[in-house]
Design a protein around this motif. Structure first.
Motif, PDB file in Angstrom:
ATOM      1  N   UNK A   1       0.869  -1.174   0.000  1.00 38.70           N
ATOM      2  CA  UNK A   1       0.000   0.000   0.000  1.00 38.70           C
ATOM      3  C   UNK A   1       0.908   1.226   0.000  1.00 38.70           C
ATOM      4  N   UNK A   2       1.141   1.783  -1.167  1.00 34.81           N
ATOM      5  CA  UNK A   2       2.172   2.818  -1.267  1.00 34.81           C
ATOM      6  C   UNK A   2       1.712   4.168  -0.739  1.00 34.81           C
ATOM      7  N   UNK A   3       0.410   4.341  -0.607  1.00 33.97           N
ATOM      8  CA  UNK A   3      -0.100   5.648  -0.176  1.00 33.97           C
ATOM      9  C   UNK A   3      -0.075   5.711   1.352  1.00 33.97           C
TER      10      UNK A   3
ATOM     11  N   UNK B   1       0.611   8.230  -6.929  1.00 32.50           N
ATOM     12  CA  UNK B   1       0.624   6.778  -6.986  1.00 32.50           C
ATOM     13  C   UNK B   1       1.198   6.244  -8.293  1.00 32.50           C
ATOM     14  N   UNK B   2       0.850   6.849  -9.437  1.00 30.30           N
ATOM     15  CA  UNK B   2       1.369   6.342 -10.698  1.00 30.30           C
ATOM     16  C   UNK B   2       2.873   6.548 -10.794  1.00 30.30           C
ATOM     17  N   UNK B   3       3.347   7.728 -10.430  1.00 26.35           N
ATOM     18  CA  UNK B   3       4.772   8.006 -10.490  1.00 26.35           C
ATOM     19  C   UNK B   3       5.581   7.081  -9.609  1.00 26.35           C
ATOM     20  N   UNK B   4       5.060   6.788  -8.419  1.00 22.97           N
ATOM     21  CA  UNK B   4       5.769   5.894  -7.506  1.00 22.97           C
ATOM     22  C   UNK B   4       5.769   4.465  -8.039  1.00 22.97           C
TER      23      UNK B   4
ATOM     24  N   UNK C   1       9.653   3.938  -6.255  1.00 28.19           N
ATOM     25  CA  UNK C   1       9.907   4.641  -5.008  1.00 28.19           C
ATOM     26  C   UNK C   1       9.422   6.080  -5.147  1.00 28.19           C
ATOM     27  N   UNK C   2       9.426   6.792  -4.032  1.00 29.09           N
ATOM     28  CA  UNK C   2       8.978   8.177  -4.023  1.00 29.09           C
ATOM     29  C   UNK C   2       8.225   8.455  -2.745  1.00 29.09           C
ATOM     30  N   UNK C   3       7.473   9.541  -2.718  1.00 30.03           N
ATOM     31  CA  UNK C   3       6.685   9.901  -1.545  1.00 30.03           C
ATOM     32  C   UNK C   3       5.261  10.211  -1.987  1.00 30.03           C
TER      33      UNK C   3
ATOM     34  N   UNK D   1       6.401  19.368   3.277  1.00 31.37           N
ATOM     35  CA  UNK D   1       7.640  19.907   2.714  1.00 31.37           C
ATOM     36  C   UNK D   1       8.833  19.072   3.138  1.00 31.37           C
ATOM     37  N   UNK D   2       8.832  18.607   4.372  1.00 32.89           N
ATOM     38  CA  UNK D   2       9.923  17.767   4.850  1.00 32.89           C
ATOM     39  C   UNK D   2       9.986  16.437   4.136  1.00 32.89           C
ATOM     40  N   UNK D   3       8.816  15.862   3.816  1.00 35.11           N
ATOM     41  CA  UNK D   3       8.788  14.589   3.087  1.00 35.11           C
ATOM     42  C   UNK D   3       9.347  14.756   1.681  1.00 35.11           C
ATOM     43  N   UNK D   4       8.965  15.842   1.017  1.00 35.24           N
ATOM     44  CA  UNK D   4       9.513  16.125  -0.313  1.00 35.24           C
ATOM     45  C   UNK D   4      11.016  16.360  -0.215  1.00 35.24           C
ATOM     46  N   UNK D   5      11.418  17.125   0.770  1.00 35.05           N
ATOM     47  CA  UNK D   5      12.842  17.413   0.955  1.00 35.05           C
ATOM     48  C   UNK D   5      13.658  16.135   1.103  1.00 35.05           C
ATOM     49  N   UNK D   6      13.177  15.195   1.917  1.00 39.63           N
ATOM     50  CA  UNK D   6      13.891  13.934   2.110  1.00 39.63           C
ATOM     51  C   UNK D   6      14.017  13.159   0.803  1.00 39.63           C
TER      52      UNK D   6
END
Length: 352
Positions: A130-132, A189-192, A197-199, A210-215
């Protein structure tokens, strides 16, 4: 979880010819790894290319049992329905996939791994992804991505579902053709699912977005040189009353460059037509002004919109070319439809 070698079957029930199926359609267009079958009872036996316009030879079958003949390893939920819940019509095939020993990947808000029936069907050595979900150990943004030496290109859209992810992936492909190092950060979801991988930005609490994107950007940019690229998939739109995604993407990625994505001839929000879009020159100025804020001292020049990615999917070739010429003259920026003609023109607009 999902890697480029996995043999995928897409669960696309009723979404092969409309935006409900945009996750699976994006995978069919952009996934480099094998997609061995598509399950859609509405189009079983039809040509995938005739239904979707995507030049990929994949059989369309009526149910999961028919797909097993093509030896899939992972079943992927290809729908993005309103509310993000698993459609009842798909439940039987999800159960059949797990019973057959397949892995399962889903970007729905429904947590399929927590469903008791699915948990009972899953083989012990198989996973349900469950990637979300919100990543663990998040912190607030600190503008740390500004210290990366690489170019950071953020796609920003005039509306939702205008092709921000597709533009980034086509730009990634163009960079690879030019042998310019580039990495992609999926934020939906599609990009991940395509990147593995991704957020999932819409699963993250707003204080940590913003912190999640930054990581994610720091991870993608590690080891890249000054001319190399990190391409960040955009979400939502500053123009949309339901969207809060663009600002944390700007804050977290600390972009050096912006790619505006727009649908040709669109004047209002597609699904909220009472709301007009501003003139693109005004939107560019607003976006660049926002991106110039909350940047560390010494971070370099403020981000600029380098090009317009124009979605011409609803136009014939002649009208598409005319729309591109009109936008180039109006904005005095490079413009192309990256899906239709490739991303080289946009790549040339990004400093190296």
């Amino acid at each position: 979880m999902l890697n480029a070698e996995h043999r995928v079957v897409l669960l696309q029930h009723g979404g092969l010819d409309n935006l409900r199926g945009k996750t699976g359609l994006a995978m069919l267009r952009h996934r480099s790894g094998p997609i061995v079958a598509v399950v859609d009872p509405d189009h079983a036996g039809c040509s995938l290319e005739q239904v979707t316009g995507i030049a990929r030879s994949v059989p369309v079958v009526a149910d999961l049992n028919a797909a097993l003949a093509f030896e899939p390893e992972v079943a992927v939920v290809g729908l993005a329905p309103s509310g993000g819940q698993l459609p009842a019509a798909m439940r039987r095939d999800v159960r059949a996939a797990l019973q057959a020993g397949l892995h399962l990947a889903s970007g729905l808000h429904s947590r399929l791994a927590e469903d008791p029936e699915f948990a009972a069907c899953r083989h012990p050595d198989r996973w349900i992804w469950d990637l979300r979900q919100e990543p663990q150990g998040l912190s607030v943004g600190q503008a740390a991505a500004a210290a990366l030496p690489c170019r950071r290109v953020l796609a920003v859209g005039t509306d939702m579902a205008v092709g921000k992810m597709s533009a980034c992936l086509e730009l990634l492909a163009a960079a690879h053709r030019r042998q310019r190092p580039a990495r992609f950060v999926g934020t939906g979801q599609a990009g991940i699912l395509i990147a593995g991988q991704g957020v999932a930005l819409d699963a993250v609490r707003v204080d940590y977005a913003a912190g999640a994107v930054e990581t994610a950007v720091l991870q993608a940019g590690a080891g890249l040189a000054a001319s190399d690229l990190v391409l960040i998939e955009g979400q939502g739109s500053l123009c949309h009353p339901a969207s809060t995604a663009t600002l944390p993407l700007i804050r977290g990625s600390q972009p050096t460059d912006l790619l505006l994505v727009h649908r040709a001839h669109q004047r209002t929000l597609d699904r909220v037509p009472a709301i007009p879009l501003p003139p693109l020159k005004e939107l560019i100025a607003i976006t660049e002004a926002l991106a110039a804020l909350a940047r560390p001292q010494g971070a370099g020049p403020s981000p600029a919109v380098r090009a317009l990615a124009l979605n011409t999917a609803r136009l014939n070739d002649n009208d598409a070319h005319a729309a591109v010429r009109d936008m180039e003259q109006t904005l005095q920026l490079p413009c192309t439809d990256l899906v239709r003609w490739g991303g080289e023109a946009v790549l040339d607009a990004i400093p190296s």
